[in-house]
Design a protein around this motif. Structure first.
Motif, mmCIF file in Angstrom:
data_model
loop_
_atom_site.group_PDB
_atom_site.id
_atom_site.type_symbol
_atom_site.label_atom_id
_atom_site.label_comp_id
_atom_site.label_asym_id
_atom_site.label_seq_id
_atom_site.Cartn_x
_atom_site.Cartn_y
_atom_site.Cartn_z
ATOM 1 N N ALA A 15 0.831 -1.211 0.000
ATOM 2 C CA ALA A 15 0.000 0.000 0.000
ATOM 3 C C ALA A 15 0.862 1.257 0.000
ATOM 4 N N LEU A 16 1.875 1.269 0.839
ATOM 5 C CA LEU A 16 2.752 2.435 0.908
ATOM 6 C C LEU A 16 3.562 2.583 -0.379
ATOM 7 N N GLY A 17 4.020 1.473 -0.936
ATOM 8 C CA GLY A 17 4.753 1.510 -2.199
ATOM 9 C C GLY A 17 3.910 2.082 -3.325
ATOM 10 N N ILE A 18 2.661 1.639 -3.412
ATOM 11 C CA ILE A 18 1.748 2.140 -4.442
ATOM 12 C C ILE A 18 1.431 3.617 -4.191
ATOM 13 N N THR A 19 1.323 3.988 -2.917
ATOM 14 C CA THR A 19 1.074 5.386 -2.557
ATOM 15 C C THR A 19 2.189 6.299 -3.056
ATOM 16 N N SER A 68 12.772 17.111 -8.789
ATOM 17 C CA SER A 68 13.458 15.938 -9.356
ATOM 18 C C SER A 68 13.964 15.025 -8.257
ATOM 19 N N ILE A 69 14.559 15.603 -7.225
ATOM 20 C CA ILE A 69 15.054 14.805 -6.094
ATOM 21 C C ILE A 69 13.897 14.076 -5.422
ATOM 22 N N ALA A 70 12.788 14.777 -5.203
ATOM 23 C CA ALA A 70 11.617 14.158 -4.576
ATOM 24 C C ALA A 70 11.084 13.015 -5.436
ATOM 25 N N THR A 71 11.049 13.214 -6.739
ATOM 26 C CA THR A 71 10.533 12.190 -7.647
ATOM 27 C C THR A 71 11.408 10.943 -7.649
ATOM 28 N N VAL A 72 12.713 11.129 -7.720
ATOM 29 C CA VAL A 72 13.632 9.983 -7.683
ATOM 30 C C VAL A 72 13.515 9.259 -6.339
ATOM 31 N N ALA A 73 13.470 10.031 -5.258
ATOM 32 C CA ALA A 73 13.337 9.421 -3.924
ATOM 33 C C ALA A 73 12.033 8.634 -3.820
ATOM 34 N N GLU A 74 10.942 9.214 -4.282
ATOM 35 C CA GLU A 74 9.653 8.516 -4.217
ATOM 36 C C GLU A 74 9.654 7.250 -5.057
ATOM 37 N N LEU A 75 10.261 7.302 -6.231
ATOM 38 C CA LEU A 75 10.326 6.121 -7.097
ATOM 39 C C LEU A 75 11.138 5.009 -6.437
ATOM 40 N N LEU A 76 12.305 5.360 -5.893
ATOM 41 C CA LEU A 76 13.135 4.354 -5.223
ATOM 42 C C LEU A 76 12.437 3.779 -3.999
ATOM 43 N N ILE A 77 11.827 4.628 -3.208
ATOM 44 C CA ILE A 77 11.096 4.168 -2.025
ATOM 45 C C ILE A 77 9.991 3.209 -2.445
ATOM 46 N N ALA A 78 9.234 3.575 -3.475
ATOM 47 C CA ALA A 78 8.128 2.731 -3.944
ATOM 48 C C ALA A 78 8.619 1.355 -4.371
ATOM 49 N N VAL A 79 9.633 1.314 -5.200
ATOM 50 C CA VAL A 79 10.145 0.042 -5.710
ATOM 51 C C VAL A 79 10.727 -0.800 -4.569
ATOM 52 N N PHE A 80 11.522 -0.187 -3.713
ATOM 53 C CA PHE A 80 12.122 -0.921 -2.605
ATOM 54 C C PHE A 80 11.070 -1.482 -1.657
ATOM 55 N N LEU A 81 10.019 -0.719 -1.400
ATOM 56 C CA LEU A 81 8.959 -1.218 -0.523
ATOM 57 C C LEU A 81 8.204 -2.375 -1.171
ATOM 58 N N ILE A 82 7.871 -2.247 -2.428
ATOM 59 C CA ILE A 82 7.085 -3.278 -3.107
ATOM 60 C C ILE A 82 7.850 -4.588 -3.203
ATOM 61 N N ILE A 83 9.140 -4.532 -3.531
ATOM 62 C CA ILE A 83 9.916 -5.773 -3.651
ATOM 63 C C ILE A 83 10.521 -6.206 -2.321
ATOM 64 N N GLY A 84 10.502 -5.331 -1.336
ATOM 65 C CA GLY A 84 11.025 -5.677 -0.017
ATOM 66 C C GLY A 84 12.540 -5.674 0.050
ATOM 67 N N LEU A 85 13.153 -4.670 -0.531
ATOM 68 C CA LEU A 85 14.608 -4.536 -0.494
ATOM 69 C C LEU A 85 14.973 -3.348 0.398
ATOM 70 N N LEU A 92 11.592 4.045 6.500
ATOM 71 C CA LEU A 92 12.017 5.235 7.237
ATOM 72 C C LEU A 92 12.133 6.430 6.281
ATOM 73 N N GLY A 93 12.655 6.191 5.086
ATOM 74 C CA GLY A 93 12.720 7.233 4.060
ATOM 75 C C GLY A 93 11.332 7.730 3.684
ATOM 76 N N ALA A 94 10.390 6.810 3.580
ATOM 77 C CA ALA A 94 9.008 7.184 3.271
ATOM 78 C C ALA A 94 8.455 8.109 4.350
ATOM 79 N N SER A 95 8.734 7.778 5.583
ATOM 80 C CA SER A 95 8.253 8.596 6.690
ATOM 81 C C SER A 95 8.883 9.987 6.663
ATOM 82 N N LEU A 96 10.171 10.056 6.409
ATOM 83 C CA LEU A 96 10.866 11.352 6.389
ATOM 84 C C LEU A 96 10.470 12.211 5.190
#
Length: 150
Positions: A15-19, A68-85, A92-96
């Motif tokens: 859910a958070l990854g998709i968000t 751009s920084i926010a977009t890259v961060a959000e993309l990485l957070i999303a992918v890492f959360l969805i695959i569990g890496l 924690l990055g998502a929260s910050l």
């Protein structure tokens, strides 16, 4: 001891990854054109215009960099959360990141916008997920205990 968080952490991760993934797709125009359906931005230009309203003290080139920084961060957070890496760090990055959004949104457009967009919920969800003891059905769990041979 039974891990009672197996399913909840998986659902929270997804859910958070998709968000995080959905707004990235929106601002890149992947979800549709501006003004159609539930499209918030529909283009990079519209996203940067909105970002400029949240950061009125910054000039346009700096807003573009911050967006751009926010977009890259959000993309990485999303992918890492969805695959569990690196789930703990991604959560924690998502929260910050969402906490940063809360501050900028509240200062520029008021408290109601982050409440309406569920930013407080996403920030709390990221913090909660970062405190989970185990991440079942994740790459973290798959790699757990494996030693890299040198």
């Amino acid at each position: 001891m039974e891990d009672k968080f197996r399913i909840p952490q998986l659902l929270l991760r997804c859910a958070l990854g998709i968000t995080f993934l959905t707004p990235v797709c929106d601002r890149l125009g992947i979800l549709g054109k501006p003004g159609t359906g539930n499209i918030e931005w529909g283009s990079w230009e519209n996203f940067i215009n909105y970002t400029a309203t949240l950061m009125p003290i910054f000039n346009r080139p700096l807003v573009n960099i911050m967006g751009s920084i926010a977009t890259v961060a959000e993309l990485l957070i999303a992918v890492f959360l969805i695959i569990g890496l690196k789930t703990k760090y991604a959560a924690l990055g998502a929260s910050l990141v969402t906490l940063t959004f809360i501050v900028f949104m509240t200062l520029s457009v008021g408290i109601q916008k982050p409440i309406n967009y569920g930013v407080f919920t996403a920030s709390a969800a990221g913090l909660l997920l970062s405190l989970m003891p185990n991440y079942n059905w994740s790459l973290d769990n798959l790699f757990k205990g494996r030693k890299i041979k040198e």
